[in-house]
Motif scaffolding. Structure first.
Motif, PDB file in Angstrom:
ATOM      1  N   GLY A 156       4.527   0.786  -0.524  1.00  0.00           N
ATOM      2  CA  GLY A 156       4.137  -0.623   0.003  1.00  0.00           C
ATOM      3  C   GLY A 156       2.913  -0.817   0.144  1.00  0.00           C
ATOM      4  O   GLY A 156       2.711  -2.017  -0.048  1.00  0.00           O
ATOM      5  N   PRO A 157       2.043  -0.061   0.955  1.00  0.00           N
ATOM      6  CA  PRO A 157       0.784  -0.322   1.094  1.00  0.00           C
ATOM      7  C   PRO A 157      -0.106  -0.989  -0.261  1.00  0.00           C
ATOM      8  O   PRO A 157      -1.017  -1.897   0.023  1.00  0.00           O
ATOM      9  CB  PRO A 157       0.367   0.767   2.089  1.00  0.00           C
ATOM     10  CG  PRO A 157       1.440   1.449   2.576  1.00  0.00           C
ATOM     11  CD  PRO A 157       2.583   1.213   1.516  1.00  0.00           C
ATOM     12  N   ARG A 158       0.113  -0.185  -1.120  1.00  0.00           N
ATOM     13  CA  ARG A 158      -0.692  -0.485  -2.445  1.00  0.00           C
ATOM     14  C   ARG A 158      -0.150  -1.913  -2.763  1.00  0.00           C
ATOM     15  O   ARG A 158      -0.777  -2.683  -3.327  1.00  0.00           O
ATOM     16  CB  ARG A 158      -0.709   0.729  -3.399  1.00  0.00           C
ATOM     17  CG  ARG A 158      -1.752   0.491  -4.477  1.00  0.00           C
ATOM     18  CD  ARG A 158      -2.331   1.813  -4.996  1.00  0.00           C
ATOM     19  NE  ARG A 158      -1.409   2.629  -5.570  1.00  0.00           N
ATOM     20  CZ  ARG A 158      -1.365   2.816  -6.676  1.00  0.00           C
ATOM     21  NH1 ARG A 158      -1.979   2.159  -7.679  1.00  0.00           N
ATOM     22  NH2 ARG A 158      -0.402   3.671  -7.226  1.00  0.00           N
ATOM     23  N   ARG A 159       1.010  -2.115  -2.991  1.00  0.00           N
ATOM     24  CA  ARG A 159       1.608  -3.191  -3.296  1.00  0.00           C
ATOM     25  C   ARG A 159       1.218  -4.394  -2.449  1.00  0.00           C
ATOM     26  O   ARG A 159       1.091  -5.549  -3.113  1.00  0.00           O
ATOM     27  CB  ARG A 159       3.409  -3.154  -3.328  1.00  0.00           C
ATOM     28  CG  ARG A 159       3.806  -4.238  -4.213  1.00  0.00           C
ATOM     29  CD  ARG A 159       5.268  -3.888  -4.474  1.00  0.00           C
ATOM     30  NE  ARG A 159       5.922  -4.174  -3.060  1.00  0.00           N
ATOM     31  CZ  ARG A 159       6.740  -3.282  -2.610  1.00  0.00           C
ATOM     32  NH1 ARG A 159       6.554  -1.984  -2.905  1.00  0.00           N
ATOM     33  NH2 ARG A 159       7.271  -3.218  -1.237  1.00  0.00           N
ATOM     34  N   ALA A 160       1.095  -4.114  -1.407  1.00  0.00           N
ATOM     35  CA  ALA A 160       0.601  -5.360  -0.148  1.00  0.00           C
ATOM     36  C   ALA A 160      -0.862  -5.517  -0.654  1.00  0.00           C
ATOM     37  O   ALA A 160      -1.257  -6.675  -0.593  1.00  0.00           O
ATOM     38  CB  ALA A 160       0.877  -4.629   1.073  1.00  0.00           C
ATOM     39  N   LEU A 161      -1.499  -4.431  -0.816  1.00  0.00           N
ATOM     40  CA  LEU A 161      -3.096  -4.677  -1.309  1.00  0.00           C
ATOM     41  C   LEU A 161      -3.478  -5.453  -2.401  1.00  0.00           C
ATOM     42  O   LEU A 161      -3.784  -6.458  -2.546  1.00  0.00           O
ATOM     43  CB  LEU A 161      -3.748  -3.136  -1.421  1.00  0.00           C
ATOM     44  CG  LEU A 161      -5.102  -3.249  -2.230  1.00  0.00           C
ATOM     45  CD1 LEU A 161      -6.217  -3.807  -1.339  1.00  0.00           C
ATOM     46  CD2 LEU A 161      -5.355  -1.727  -2.621  1.00  0.00           C
ATOM     47  N   THR A 162      -2.310  -5.229  -3.493  1.00  0.00           N
ATOM     48  CA  THR A 162      -2.281  -5.772  -4.869  1.00  0.00           C
ATOM     49  C   THR A 162      -2.004  -7.465  -4.539  1.00  0.00           C
ATOM     50  O   THR A 162      -2.638  -8.486  -5.155  1.00  0.00           O
ATOM     51  CB  THR A 162      -1.377  -5.333  -5.851  1.00  0.00           C
ATOM     52  OG1 THR A 162      -1.579  -3.689  -5.821  1.00  0.00           O
ATOM     53  CG2 THR A 162      -1.527  -5.925  -7.022  1.00  0.00           C
TER      54      THR A 162
END
Length: 673
Positions: A193-199
């Motif tokens: 989730g956090p890296r997807r949110a970053l992207t």
């Protein structure tokens, strides 16, 4: 009957220094035919100016009617540079089912900076089961956010298994604000989730920027009567329509390097190769496997942020034709050092400023002893004065002394402390340093002649007067030192190519290349134990200076080096000869025995039979990818579907865990009729 002429294709690459344009036709054999090519300086404040300069030049050279162009395709460094430089619109991040602690993961908090974030209860579990969604905090914040941001990024917990809550938030925001909204499940089907949110956050920041580039390019094409579809190169080398790129600009990071790989493959016909692209500042090295660029399995890293974007696995080194030439400190026989800093070559400074440069170099040569600052000049970069705000008093004082005409540094600096001050001005992009570079060495030896050879020779002569650990000049003539510089650049290029190869093989590339055994092998060092190192594939050399710097590369890497005829415009050519390639994914899980849950696109469905669920998943992804391929710009896509099963065996019984279904569609882009 006269054969109908083949359509013409226009390729554009907006690089950091130059914008390249290529006019290409499918006529002329399997590789087609480059009818004309041109370069113009990239104008960062308005990219359309640089584009028009390059495109108008190829139209004039080829005497082509603009109406004959049936497809335009461009690669761009705009998204990459924006992320590296921390640019982009102010956006609001909406996190559904997450907590403030999640911001600390994957660099999300750093990337967010001072942009607003709103947390809402909701989200799903790994099987797509929903928690209760509550958008009241978002609703309360919407009036203020709608007036202060350029777009929104929405990320919900396990949205890749069920995007319902992201869709609800997206539709609510669009209804209330009318602003662009990026939902995370639209960009990636991966967990995390956090890296997807970053992207998603980075994508939302780039939308307005890419929108301006596309609009400016479309306006220019319309003004030139070029009524053709506009395509953009993604970071994996595939083409997508400009409308597609407008919604997913994050996918254009590393667009330029990816285009160069596509161009390399097209020009050489080699399916497996190392590709080394040397420019003025950097060298980019990547791998071609089976005719396609090898991608970074962890996602592209740009500006220090690891995204979920599939992009070419490119390693960038600070080595180019304009690299700073320096001398190893304190050694009896000091080595030549190159880069990573870029200098303005003395030959270029001499061409632009004439006697004001050469007279100062001659003055320094007349001195009985060499000076530490010999052959170095400072000049302003030409950025607006407002960017010089916030300088310290020493920085402002020194900056005031520097102008648009190169000033000899031995006249500028009065103390060693001022050298550090000057370097700070350079790091802020306010000042350029001009000095001796490999480009100057090439001018001295008559291997390059586009700038001022006298200024280059004087700079080389000054550098040759530097002293080694014994107090002797390091070279007897400008020609000798220039030859050493060019040999060093070729040698370092070989080491960087080998470093990339070792890293791709799972080793520590830098440490392996530095090992004494590898160094002896590259040098073909004689000994009782004979050592050799060789690549398993040839090297394709790209870049305007590749024919010069890679002439002696083959013997160092143990395989041939191919430098194509149009190597100087590989990016622009790659932009126009590539294919549309898009994918769609679906997952079938088993939340409980006998229940098979299909998550595909924006829907979640349950089945009681595994085979029925898999068949539905394959049909779904085929339909989704066909529609996506059409949106991306192709009408004749070929679709391949693959299914990967995760199963276990318990007491000799097969137990279904999960199935991952992927459809890939590829085809040439549609052209104007």
């Amino acid at each position: 009957m006269t054969a109908k002429p083949k359509p013409l294709f226009l390729g554009i690459d907006t690089g950091g220094t130059y914008t390249d344009a290529v006019l290409w036709s499918e006529q002329g054999g399997p590789k087609g035919n480059v009818l004309a090519k041109a370069k113009a300086l990239t104008t960062r404040h308005d990219l359309a100016v640089g584009i028009s300069g390059a495109v108008d030049a190829v139209l004039e050279k080829s005497a082509t009617d603009p109406a004959a162009i049936k497809l335009v395709s461009m690669s761009t460094t705009l998204a990459t540079n924006a992320l590296v430089e921390g640019q982009g619109g102010r956006v609001a991040l909406i996190m559904i089912g997450f907590t403030g602690a999640d911001l600390a993961r994957d660099g999300l908090k750093t990337a967010l900076g001072t942009d607003p974030v709103v947390f809402c209860p909701g989200g799903h579990d790994v099987h797509g089961n929903a928690a209760k969604l509550d958008l009241s905090d978002l609703e309360a914040a919407i009036p203020e956010l709608g007036a202060s941001v350029s777009g929104f990024a929405v990320c919900a917990y396990f949205a890749t298994r069920n995007p319902a809550h992201e869709l609800a938030a997206r539709d609510f925001i669009r209804e209330k604000t009318g602003l662009p909204v990026t939902a995370s499940h639209e960009l990636s089907a991966k967990l995390g989730g956090p890296r997807r949110a970053l992207t998603t956050l980075l994508n939302a920041r780039l939308i307005s920027m890419i929108d301006r580039l596309v609009a400016a390019t479309e306006g220019f094409l319309e003004a030139r009567n070029i009524a053709a579809p506009l395509m953009v190169v993604r970071g994996d080398g595939a083409l997508v329509s400009a409308a597609f790129a407008r919604q997913r600009p994050i996918e254009t990071i590393l667009s330029g390097p990816a285009a160069s790989l596509v161009g390399a493959r097209h020009m050489t016909g080699l399916d497996n190769a190392m590709v080394s692209d040397i420019g003025g500042t950097t060298t980019d090295v990547a791998v071609l496997d089976g005719g396609r660029p090898r991608l970074d399995p962890e996602g592209a890293t740009v500006g220090g942020f690891r995204t979920m974007v599939e992009a070419v696995a490119m390693r960038t080194f600070g080595l180019g034709g304009d690299s700073e030439v320096a001398l190893e400190d304190g050694a009896l026989n000091p080595k030549i050092l190159l880069g990573p800093r870029r200098l303005v070559p003395m030959a270029l400074a001499g061409m632009m400023h004439g006697v004001s440069v050469t007279s100062e170099l001659e003055r320094q040569l007349r001195a009985p002893n060499p000076g530490r600052m010999d052959g170095r000049f400072a000049l302003r970069t030409g950025v607006p004065d407002r960017l010089a705000a916030g300088l310290t008093a020493p920085e402002a004082k020194l900056y005031e002394l520097i102008g648009a005409v190169p000033l000899a540094i031995d006249r500028l600096l009065t103390s060693n402390a001022q050298n550090a001050t000057l370097n700070r001005l350079v790091s802020r992009g306010l000042v350029h340093i001009s000095g001796f570079t490999p480009s100057d060495a090439a001018h001295v030896l008559g291997k390059q002649a586009n700038w001022d050879p006298l200024a280059a020779r004087l700079a080389a002569e000054l550098f040759a007067r530097k002293r080694d650990g014994r107090g002797q000049y390091i070279a007897p003539s400008p020609e000798v030192i220039s030859e050493r510089v060019l040999l060093t650049l070729t040698r370092w290029s070989a080491e960087y190519i080998l470093e990339t190869a070792f890293a791709e093989d799972g080793l520590d590339g830098a440490a392996t290349v530095a090992h004494a055994l590898v160094q002896r092998a590259v040098d073909s060092h004689p000994g009782i134990a004979r050592l050799s190192v060789a690549l398993d594939r040839p090297v394709i050399g790209l870049g305007a200076s590749a024919p010069l710097h890679y002439a002696g590369l083959a013997e160092l890497v143990g395989n041939e080096c191919v430098v194509p005829e149009d190597t100087d415009v590989a990016n622009a050519l790659g932009a126009v000869v590539g294919q549309v390639r898009v994918s769609a994914e679906a997952r079938v899980s088993q939340p409980k025995e006998g229940l098979f849950r299909l998550a595909s696109g924006q829907t979640v469905r349950d089945f009681t039979d595994e085979a029925e669920a898999i068949a539905a998943a394959e049909a779904d992804v085929r339909a989704i990818v066909a529609a996506r391929a059409k949106d991306a710009g192709t009408d004749n896509a070929e679709i391949d579907v693959s299914t990967e099963f995760k199963v276990s065996t318990v007491e000799a019984q097969r137990m279904f865990i999960e199935a991952h279904v992927v459809a890939v569609a590829s085809g040439r882009p549609r052209i104007a009729v």
